[in-house]
Design a protein around this motif. Sequence first.
Motif, PDB file in Angstrom:
ATOM      1  N   TRP A   1       0.274  -1.745  -0.531  1.00 58.77           N
ATOM      2  CA  TRP A   1       0.817  -0.441  -0.929  1.00 58.77           C
ATOM      3  C   TRP A   1      -0.248   0.652  -0.759  1.00 58.77           C
ATOM      4  O   TRP A   1       0.032   1.723  -0.221  1.00 58.77           O
ATOM      5  CB  TRP A   1       1.296  -0.491  -2.389  1.00 58.77           C
ATOM      6  N   ILE A   2      -1.463   0.339  -1.183  1.00 53.85           N
ATOM      7  CA  ILE A   2      -2.553   1.321  -1.024  1.00 53.85           C
ATOM      8  C   ILE A   2      -2.763   1.640   0.455  1.00 53.85           C
ATOM      9  O   ILE A   2      -2.892   2.797   0.845  1.00 53.85           O
ATOM     10  CB  ILE A   2      -3.861   0.793  -1.655  1.00 53.85           C
ATOM     11  N   MET A   3      -2.777   0.603   1.287  1.00 48.96           N
ATOM     12  CA  MET A   3      -3.004   0.819   2.724  1.00 48.96           C
ATOM     13  C   MET A   3      -1.856   1.625   3.347  1.00 48.96           C
ATOM     14  O   MET A   3      -2.085   2.487   4.188  1.00 48.96           O
ATOM     15  CB  MET A   3      -3.128  -0.526   3.465  1.00 48.96           C
TER      16      MET A   3
ATOM     17  N   ALA B   1      -2.416   5.851   4.054  1.00 44.40           N
ATOM     18  CA  ALA B   1      -1.747   6.392   5.256  1.00 44.40           C
ATOM     19  C   ALA B   1      -1.608   7.908   5.153  1.00 44.40           C
ATOM     20  O   ALA B   1      -1.783   8.618   6.149  1.00 44.40           O
ATOM     21  CB  ALA B   1      -0.390   5.736   5.435  1.00 44.40           C
ATOM     22  N   ALA B   2      -1.289   8.384   3.928  1.00 47.23           N
ATOM     23  CA  ALA B   2      -1.128   9.839   3.730  1.00 47.23           C
ATOM     24  C   ALA B   2      -2.439  10.568   4.018  1.00 47.23           C
ATOM     25  O   ALA B   2      -2.457  11.562   4.754  1.00 47.23           O
ATOM     26  CB  ALA B   2      -0.673  10.113   2.300  1.00 47.23           C
TER      27      ALA B   2
ATOM     28  N   VAL C   1      13.476  12.294   0.489  1.00 48.22           N
ATOM     29  CA  VAL C   1      12.991  12.071  -0.885  1.00 48.22           C
ATOM     30  C   VAL C   1      14.137  12.136  -1.901  1.00 48.22           C
ATOM     31  O   VAL C   1      13.910  11.997  -3.091  1.00 48.22           O
ATOM     32  CB  VAL C   1      11.902  13.101  -1.275  1.00 48.22           C
ATOM     33  N   THR C   2      15.355  12.357  -1.403  1.00 50.48           N
ATOM     34  CA  THR C   2      16.473  12.515  -2.352  1.00 50.48           C
ATOM     35  C   THR C   2      17.430  11.333  -2.295  1.00 50.48           C
ATOM     36  O   THR C   2      18.516  11.380  -2.857  1.00 50.48           O
ATOM     37  CB  THR C   2      17.249  13.806  -2.032  1.00 50.48           C
ATOM     38  N   THR C   3      17.037  10.277  -1.590  1.00 51.62           N
ATOM     39  CA  THR C   3      17.955   9.136  -1.453  1.00 51.62           C
ATOM     40  C   THR C   3      17.956   8.249  -2.694  1.00 51.62           C
ATOM     41  O   THR C   3      18.771   7.348  -2.829  1.00 51.62           O
ATOM     42  CB  THR C   3      17.555   8.278  -0.244  1.00 51.62           C
ATOM     43  N   GLY C   4      17.030   8.499  -3.599  1.00 55.73           N
ATOM     44  CA  GLY C   4      16.921   7.666  -4.790  1.00 55.73           C
ATOM     45  C   GLY C   4      16.190   6.375  -4.451  1.00 55.73           C
ATOM     46  O   GLY C   4      15.909   6.087  -3.290  1.00 55.73           O
TER      47      GLY C   4
ATOM     48  N   TRP D   1       7.949   6.653  -3.019  1.00 46.02           N
ATOM     49  CA  TRP D   1       6.760   6.404  -2.183  1.00 46.02           C
ATOM     50  C   TRP D   1       6.683   7.419  -1.042  1.00 46.02           C
ATOM     51  O   TRP D   1       5.597   7.822  -0.633  1.00 46.02           O
ATOM     52  CB  TRP D   1       6.748   4.977  -1.621  1.00 46.02           C
ATOM     53  N   ASN D   2       7.863   7.825  -0.515  1.00 45.97           N
ATOM     54  CA  ASN D   2       7.866   8.866   0.519  1.00 45.97           C
ATOM     55  C   ASN D   2       7.279  10.161  -0.039  1.00 45.97           C
ATOM     56  O   ASN D   2       6.523  10.852   0.635  1.00 45.97           O
ATOM     57  CB  ASN D   2       9.295   9.133   1.010  1.00 45.97           C
ATOM     58  N   LEU D   3       7.636  10.444  -1.296  1.00 47.33           N
ATOM     59  CA  LEU D   3       7.130  11.655  -1.948  1.00 47.33           C
ATOM     60  C   LEU D   3       5.607  11.574  -2.097  1.00 47.33           C
ATOM     61  O   LEU D   3       4.896  12.570  -1.889  1.00 47.33           O
ATOM     62  CB  LEU D   3       7.802  11.823  -3.315  1.00 47.33           C
TER      63      LEU D   3
END
Lengths: 214, 214
Positions: A172-174, A179-180, B132-135, B141-143
Motif C-alpha cells: 500500500w505504501i509503495m 506513487a503519489a 473519488v465519488t464512487t464510494g 485511496w484515489n483521494l
Amino acid sequence: MRRTIPLVLTFVVGMYPIFAFFVPHASISGVNQWLDRALMIVAAFALPLGVVNLVGMNLTKIKQKREGWPYAIVLLAGLVVMAYFGVIGVITRQHTGFHPTFQMLFDNMVSPLQATMFSLLAFYVASAAYRAFRARNVEATILLVAAIIVMLGRIPFGDMLTGGRMTPLSEWIMNRPNAAAQRGIIIGAALGAASMSIRVILGIERTYLGKSRD
Amino acid sequence: MQPLGLSIGVWVNALLTLCILSFLYKDNPFFRFAESLFAGMSLGYYIGIVTVQTLQPNLIRPLGETFFGNHNYLLLIPMALGIMLYFRYIPRISWLSRIALAVYIGYYVGVLMMQKIHGQVIPQTRDTIMPVTTGGIDALWNLVVIIGVFSVLVYFYFSVEHKGVVGKVSRVGIWFLMISFGASFGYTIMARISLLMGRFSFLVNNWIRPMFGS
C-alpha cells in the motif's frame, strides 16, 4: 560568428523533432528517424573523448609515480583488455557481435565486481541510516516508519511478526503515498527539463558552448 | 579436494569478490586493485557495447555496404560531426567542435522536450485524475494519491512564499515525500542485501563446496 552559427544550428535542429511531432507526415518523420540514427553515431564518437581524458590522466600519474600509480596500471590494463575484446568482435565478425572472451570477461569479472561493489553499499547505507534516522521530528519519524515497513514487508519475518499484515501494508505504501510523491516529482522534473529545453533551443541557455567568447 | 576441477572463471570471480569484501575490514591494496580493475573494465565494456551495438549496425556495416552498391554516403555527415568533436584539441579550429555539439545538443533537447511533455507530464497527470465519488476504499485511496500529487507539486512551486494555506499544503507534500524517500530507502537496502546474499551464495555453492567435493 563562431557562436552565432552553433546557436542557429541548435535552434533549427532543436525545433525539428517538435515540428515532426505535430506534423506526422512520412517524409518529415523519415528525416526525424534519420536524425535519430545520425545523432546516435555522433554520441558514440563522444565516448572516446572521456576515454582520452582518463587515459591521459592515468598515464601522467604513472609517469610522475604519484601515490597509487600501480593502480593506474591496473585500471589501464582492464580498460585495454576489455575494449580490445569488445572491438575485435566487430573485426572478426562474431555471430552475436561479441567475442566469446568479451562475454567471459563480463560474466566472471565485470558482473561479480559490480554486484559485490553494490552489495557493499548495504553495510554503509545501513550504518549511515543508523546515524541519520533518529525520530527527531515528524518528518524524520515518517521516513523511519516508512523505511521499516517497506523493509519488513519484503521478508517473511515481517509477516510472521504481524500475522501477514506487513506485506499488504508495504504494498500500500509503495502503490499509494509513494506513487503519489513519485508522480509529483516526475511531473515537476519533467516540466523543469522541458523549460530548460526551451531555453537551450531559444539560445538563452548557452553554457554548453563553453566559456570562451570567440 | 578438487580445486583444479573448478574453472579459472570461478576462481577469478571468487577472488575478486573477496577483494571487494575486504574493504569491510579497512581500505587495503586488494580492494584498491579490484576497484581500479572494475573502473577500467567497466569503461572497456562500455566501449565494446557502443562499438558492437551502435557503431557497427549504424555506421560501420552500412558504410561497408556502400562499396557493394548501397549508397549510404549520408552517413558520412554524422561521422564528420563525430570527428569534429575532437577539433577541440586543436586550438586554431577548436570552435568548429561547437558545431557538432550544437547539432547534438539541439536535437537532444528537442526530443527531450517532447518526451517529457508527451511521455511524462500528460500521462502522469491523466493517471492522477481518478474517481473519488464512487464510494468504497478505492475511492479513498484515489483521494490519497490526488492529495499527494497536488501537495508535492505545491511543495516544488517556489514562485510563492510557503506561508498560510500554501505552507500547510506544502508541509503535507513534505510528509508524502518523506514516505516516498523512506520507502525508496527501504527498497534500496533490501535490493543491496539481496545482491550480498547472491554473492555469498556464489562463494559457498559455486566455489567452496565444489572445492571440497560436496
